[in-house]
Design a protein around this motif. Structure first.
Motif, PDB file in Angstrom:
ATOM      1  N   LYS A 148     122.364  17.494  10.435  1.00  0.00           N
ATOM      2  CA  LYS A 148     123.524  16.832  11.025  1.00  0.00           C
ATOM      3  C   LYS A 148     124.774  17.414  10.370  1.00  0.00           C
ATOM      4  CE  LYS A 148     125.576  12.382  11.993  1.00  0.00           C
ATOM      5  NZ  LYS A 148     125.505  10.935  11.793  1.00  0.00           N
ATOM      6  N   LEU A 149     125.726  17.822  11.194  1.00  0.00           N
ATOM      7  CA  LEU A 149     126.943  18.466  10.695  1.00  0.00           C
ATOM      8  C   LEU A 149     128.082  17.449  10.633  1.00  0.00           C
ATOM      9  CD1 LEU A 149     126.620  21.773  12.718  1.00  0.00           C
ATOM     10  CD2 LEU A 149     125.965  21.364  10.346  1.00  0.00           C
ATOM     11  N   PRO A 150     128.997  17.621   9.695  1.00  0.00           N
ATOM     12  CA  PRO A 150     130.130  16.691   9.573  1.00  0.00           C
ATOM     13  C   PRO A 150     130.978  16.679  10.854  1.00  0.00           C
ATOM     14  CG  PRO A 150     130.017  18.164   7.677  1.00  0.00           C
ATOM     15  CD  PRO A 150     129.030  18.671   8.679  1.00  0.00           C
ATOM     16  N   GLU A 151     131.592  15.546  11.100  1.00  0.00           N
ATOM     17  CA  GLU A 151     132.413  15.381  12.305  1.00  0.00           C
ATOM     18  C   GLU A 151     133.716  16.163  12.206  1.00  0.00           C
ATOM     19  OE1 GLU A 151     133.016  11.346  13.647  1.00  0.00           O
ATOM     20  OE2 GLU A 151     131.106  10.753  12.750  1.00  0.00           O
ATOM     21  N   ASN A 152     134.266  16.450  13.387  1.00  0.00           N
ATOM     22  CA  ASN A 152     135.605  17.038  13.510  1.00  0.00           C
ATOM     23  C   ASN A 152     135.787  18.321  12.721  1.00  0.00           C
ATOM     24  OD1 ASN A 152     136.473  14.879  15.187  1.00  0.00           O
ATOM     25  ND2 ASN A 152     136.748  13.634  13.357  1.00  0.00           N
ATOM     26  N   LYS A 153     134.788  19.179  12.798  1.00  0.00           N
ATOM     27  CA  LYS A 153     134.856  20.473  12.138  1.00  0.00           C
ATOM     28  C   LYS A 153     134.539  21.555  13.139  1.00  0.00           C
ATOM     29  CE  LYS A 153     133.679  22.147   7.865  1.00  0.00           C
ATOM     30  NZ  LYS A 153     132.736  22.500   6.883  1.00  0.00           N
ATOM     31  N   LEU A 154     134.960  22.760  12.837  1.00  0.00           N
ATOM     32  CA  LEU A 154     134.677  23.914  13.676  1.00  0.00           C
ATOM     33  C   LEU A 154     133.401  24.579  13.167  1.00  0.00           C
ATOM     34  CD1 LEU A 154     135.591  25.975  15.833  1.00  0.00           C
ATOM     35  CD2 LEU A 154     136.934  27.077  14.035  1.00  0.00           C
ATOM     36  N   TYR A 155     132.442  24.833  14.072  1.00  0.00           N
ATOM     37  CA  TYR A 155     131.175  25.454  13.699  1.00  0.00           C
ATOM     38  C   TYR A 155     131.019  26.770  14.430  1.00  0.00           C
ATOM     39  CZ  TYR A 155     130.450  20.719  12.274  1.00  0.00           C
ATOM     40  OH  TYR A 155     130.622  19.502  11.694  1.00  0.00           O
ATOM     41  N   VAL A 156     130.708  27.794  13.695  1.00  0.00           N
ATOM     42  CA  VAL A 156     130.474  29.111  14.270  1.00  0.00           C
ATOM     43  C   VAL A 156     129.224  29.671  13.628  1.00  0.00           C
ATOM     44  CG1 VAL A 156     131.365  31.461  14.531  1.00  0.00           C
ATOM     45  CG2 VAL A 156     132.939  29.517  14.638  1.00  0.00           C
ATOM     46  N   ARG A 157     128.323  30.195  14.441  1.00  0.00           N
ATOM     47  CA  ARG A 157     127.122  30.847  13.938  1.00  0.00           C
ATOM     48  C   ARG A 157     127.027  32.229  14.550  1.00  0.00           C
ATOM     49  NH1 ARG A 157     127.730  27.011  11.202  1.00  0.00           N
ATOM     50  NH2 ARG A 157     126.199  25.459  10.596  1.00  0.00           N
ATOM     51  N   THR A 158     126.636  33.204  13.734  1.00  0.00           N
ATOM     52  CA  THR A 158     126.439  34.561  14.238  1.00  0.00           C
ATOM     53  C   THR A 158     125.007  34.974  13.918  1.00  0.00           C
ATOM     54  OG1 THR A 158     127.550  35.408  12.250  1.00  0.00           O
ATOM     55  CG2 THR A 158     128.878  35.234  14.258  1.00  0.00           C
ATOM     56  N   ASN A 159     124.777  36.139  13.396  1.00  0.00           N
ATOM     57  CA  ASN A 159     123.419  36.680  13.293  1.00  0.00           C
ATOM     58  C   ASN A 159     122.907  36.805  11.864  1.00  0.00           C
ATOM     59  OD1 ASN A 159     124.872  38.525  15.718  1.00  0.00           O
ATOM     60  ND2 ASN A 159     123.111  37.283  16.267  1.00  0.00           N
ATOM     61  N   HIS A 160     123.309  35.895  10.990  1.00  0.00           N
ATOM     62  CA  HIS A 160     122.740  35.832   9.641  1.00  0.00           C
ATOM     63  C   HIS A 160     122.389  34.379   9.345  1.00  0.00           C
ATOM     64  CE1 HIS A 160     127.047  35.086   8.965  1.00  0.00           C
ATOM     65  NE2 HIS A 160     126.664  34.386   7.899  1.00  0.00           N
ATOM     66  N   GLY A 161     121.327  34.208   8.547  1.00  0.00           N
ATOM     67  CA  GLY A 161     120.847  32.867   8.266  1.00  0.00           C
ATOM     68  C   GLY A 161     121.821  32.038   7.449  1.00  0.00           C
ATOM     69  N   ILE A 162     121.833  30.749   7.695  1.00  0.00           N
ATOM     70  CA  ILE A 162     122.599  29.798   6.899  1.00  0.00           C
ATOM     71  C   ILE A 162     121.608  29.039   6.002  1.00  0.00           C
ATOM     72  CG2 ILE A 162     124.106  27.764   6.938  1.00  0.00           C
ATOM     73  CD1 ILE A 162     125.464  30.321   8.012  1.00  0.00           C
ATOM     74  N   HIS A 163     120.640  28.371   6.601  1.00  0.00           N
ATOM     75  CA  HIS A 163     119.617  27.661   5.826  1.00  0.00           C
ATOM     76  C   HIS A 163     118.582  28.640   5.270  1.00  0.00           C
ATOM     77  CE1 HIS A 163     117.214  24.293   4.493  1.00  0.00           C
ATOM     78  NE2 HIS A 163     116.168  24.877   5.018  1.00  0.00           N
ATOM     79  N   TYR A 164     118.193  29.599   6.089  1.00  0.00           N
ATOM     80  CA  TYR A 164     117.225  30.619   5.676  1.00  0.00           C
ATOM     81  C   TYR A 164     117.985  31.916   5.433  1.00  0.00           C
ATOM     82  CZ  TYR A 164     113.806  27.277   7.405  1.00  0.00           C
ATOM     83  OH  TYR A 164     113.061  26.150   7.603  1.00  0.00           O
ATOM     84  N   ASP A 165     118.316  32.196   4.187  1.00  0.00           N
ATOM     85  CA  ASP A 165     119.158  33.362   3.899  1.00  0.00           C
ATOM     86  C   ASP A 165     118.415  34.694   4.017  1.00  0.00           C
ATOM     87  OD1 ASP A 165     117.671  33.183   1.563  1.00  0.00           O
ATOM     88  OD2 ASP A 165     119.384  32.873   0.254  1.00  0.00           O
ATOM     89  N   ASP A 166     117.112  34.648   4.310  1.00  0.00           N
ATOM     90  CA  ASP A 166     116.368  35.893   4.544  1.00  0.00           C
ATOM     91  C   ASP A 166     116.159  36.149   6.035  1.00  0.00           C
ATOM     92  OD1 ASP A 166     114.559  33.785   4.909  1.00  0.00           O
ATOM     93  OD2 ASP A 166     112.852  34.951   4.194  1.00  0.00           O
ATOM     94  N   SER A 167     116.889  35.428   6.877  1.00  0.00           N
ATOM     95  CA  SER A 167     116.741  35.624   8.321  1.00  0.00           C
ATOM     96  C   SER A 167     117.981  36.290   8.894  1.00  0.00           C
ATOM     97  CB  SER A 167     116.471  34.291   9.021  1.00  0.00           C
ATOM     98  OG  SER A 167     117.549  33.407   8.839  1.00  0.00           O
ATOM     99  N   GLY A 168     117.785  36.959  10.022  1.00  0.00           N
ATOM    100  CA  GLY A 168     118.883  37.678  10.643  1.00  0.00           C
ATOM    101  C   GLY A 168     119.280  38.882   9.816  1.00  0.00           C
ATOM    102  N   TYR A 169     120.519  39.274   9.969  1.00  0.00           N
ATOM    103  CA  TYR A 169     121.028  40.376   9.155  1.00  0.00           C
ATOM    104  C   TYR A 169     121.205  39.883   7.727  1.00  0.00           C
ATOM    105  CZ  TYR A 169     122.130  42.748  13.564  1.00  0.00           C
ATOM    106  OH  TYR A 169     122.067  43.342  14.785  1.00  0.00           O
ATOM    107  N   VAL A 170     120.682  40.621   6.763  1.00  0.00           N
ATOM    108  CA  VAL A 170     120.742  40.182   5.369  1.00  0.00           C
ATOM    109  C   VAL A 170     121.526  41.138   4.469  1.00  0.00           C
ATOM    110  CG1 VAL A 170     118.652  38.792   5.500  1.00  0.00           C
ATOM    111  CG2 VAL A 170     118.490  41.191   4.832  1.00  0.00           C
ATOM    112  N   GLU A 171     121.803  42.352   4.957  1.00  0.00           N
ATOM    113  CA  GLU A 171     122.562  43.307   4.155  1.00  0.00           C
ATOM    114  C   GLU A 171     123.082  44.430   5.044  1.00  0.00           C
ATOM    115  OE1 GLU A 171     118.740  45.976   2.661  1.00  0.00           O
ATOM    116  OE2 GLU A 171     119.739  44.643   1.263  1.00  0.00           O
ATOM    117  N   GLY A 172     123.948  45.246   4.474  1.00  0.00           N
ATOM    118  CA  GLY A 172     124.443  46.434   5.156  1.00  0.00           C
ATOM    119  C   GLY A 172     125.516  46.148   6.185  1.00  0.00           C
ATOM    120  N   PRO A 173     125.830  47.157   7.017  1.00  0.00           N
ATOM    121  CA  PRO A 173     126.915  47.034   7.998  1.00  0.00           C
ATOM    122  C   PRO A 173     126.676  45.940   9.039  1.00  0.00           C
ATOM    123  CG  PRO A 173     126.217  49.332   7.777  1.00  0.00           C
ATOM    124  CD  PRO A 173     125.275  48.507   6.965  1.00  0.00           C
ATOM    125  N   ASP A 174     125.421  45.721   9.442  1.00  0.00           N
ATOM    126  CA  ASP A 174     125.151  44.665  10.424  1.00  0.00           C
ATOM    127  C   ASP A 174     125.430  43.280   9.842  1.00  0.00           C
ATOM    128  OD1 ASP A 174     124.418  46.405  12.487  1.00  0.00           O
ATOM    129  OD2 ASP A 174     122.342  46.482  11.792  1.00  0.00           O
TER     130      ASP A 174
END
Length: 168
Positions: free
Chosen positions: A79-105
């Motif tokens: 559950k995310l806090p109210e009245n905030k801006l949320y943006v997700r791209t292609n790297h993990g937030i909870h799982y930091d080994d998911s998505g792009y993890v290093e380099g230019p991507d």
């Protein structure tokens, strides 16, 4: 929803173009959007046809959840806090080994997220959101750090803006 298993998504793009086979993510997203309440939408995201992979923001007019899942990780919702801006791209937030993890991507993923937060914080209405994403680009659509992009290897296929307070 944004991809976290980017290599799989890039390979799937080739299959869609050459064989005509559709992505499995479309029906999963549609199932979540069909749900009549937030509880059912979260359950569909977790379970329908193996669960919705990547980052998703699932909300009703009162509550917002950040959802993250990959084929290597359990489904995680927060559950995310109210009245905030949320943006997700292609790297993990909870799982930091998911998505792009290093380099230019990875750098591009973080830059795109930060640019979106910066520009979207200026939106005064829901109608401002899509134009902000499209028009605040670096050198046309082909720069890898654009929020909406069309590069040799990756392109933005869709973005939706939903006003959860609107009726109808």
């Amino acid at each position: 929803n944004s991809a976290l298993q980017v290599n799989r998504d890039e390979a799937e793009k080739v299959v869609v173009k050459t064989v005509g086979k559709k992505s499995k993510d479309g029906p999963r997203i549609l199932k979540v959007l069909e749900c009549k309440n937030l509880k059912d939408a979260l359950e569909a995201a977790k379970t329908y046809e193996g669960g919705l992979k990547g980052h998703s923001i699932i909300a009703d007019k009162d509550t917002t959840y950040g959802v993250e899942g990959t084929s290597k990780h359990d489904f995680h919702s927060q559950k995310l806090p109210e009245n905030k801006l949320y943006v997700r791209t292609n790297h993990g937030i909870h799982y930091d080994d998911s998505g792009y993890v290093e380099g230019p991507d990875y750098d591009s993923s973080v830059i795109r997220r930060d640019r979106a937060k910066k520009f979207l914080s200026r939106a005064e209405s829901v109608e401002d959101v899509a134009p902000i994403l499209v028009h605040n680009r670096i050198n046309g659509f082909d720069h890898p750090n654009n929020m909406v992009r069309r590069t040799k290897n990756m392109s933005t296929t869709s973005q939706m803006v939903l006003d959860l307070d609107a009726k109808g």
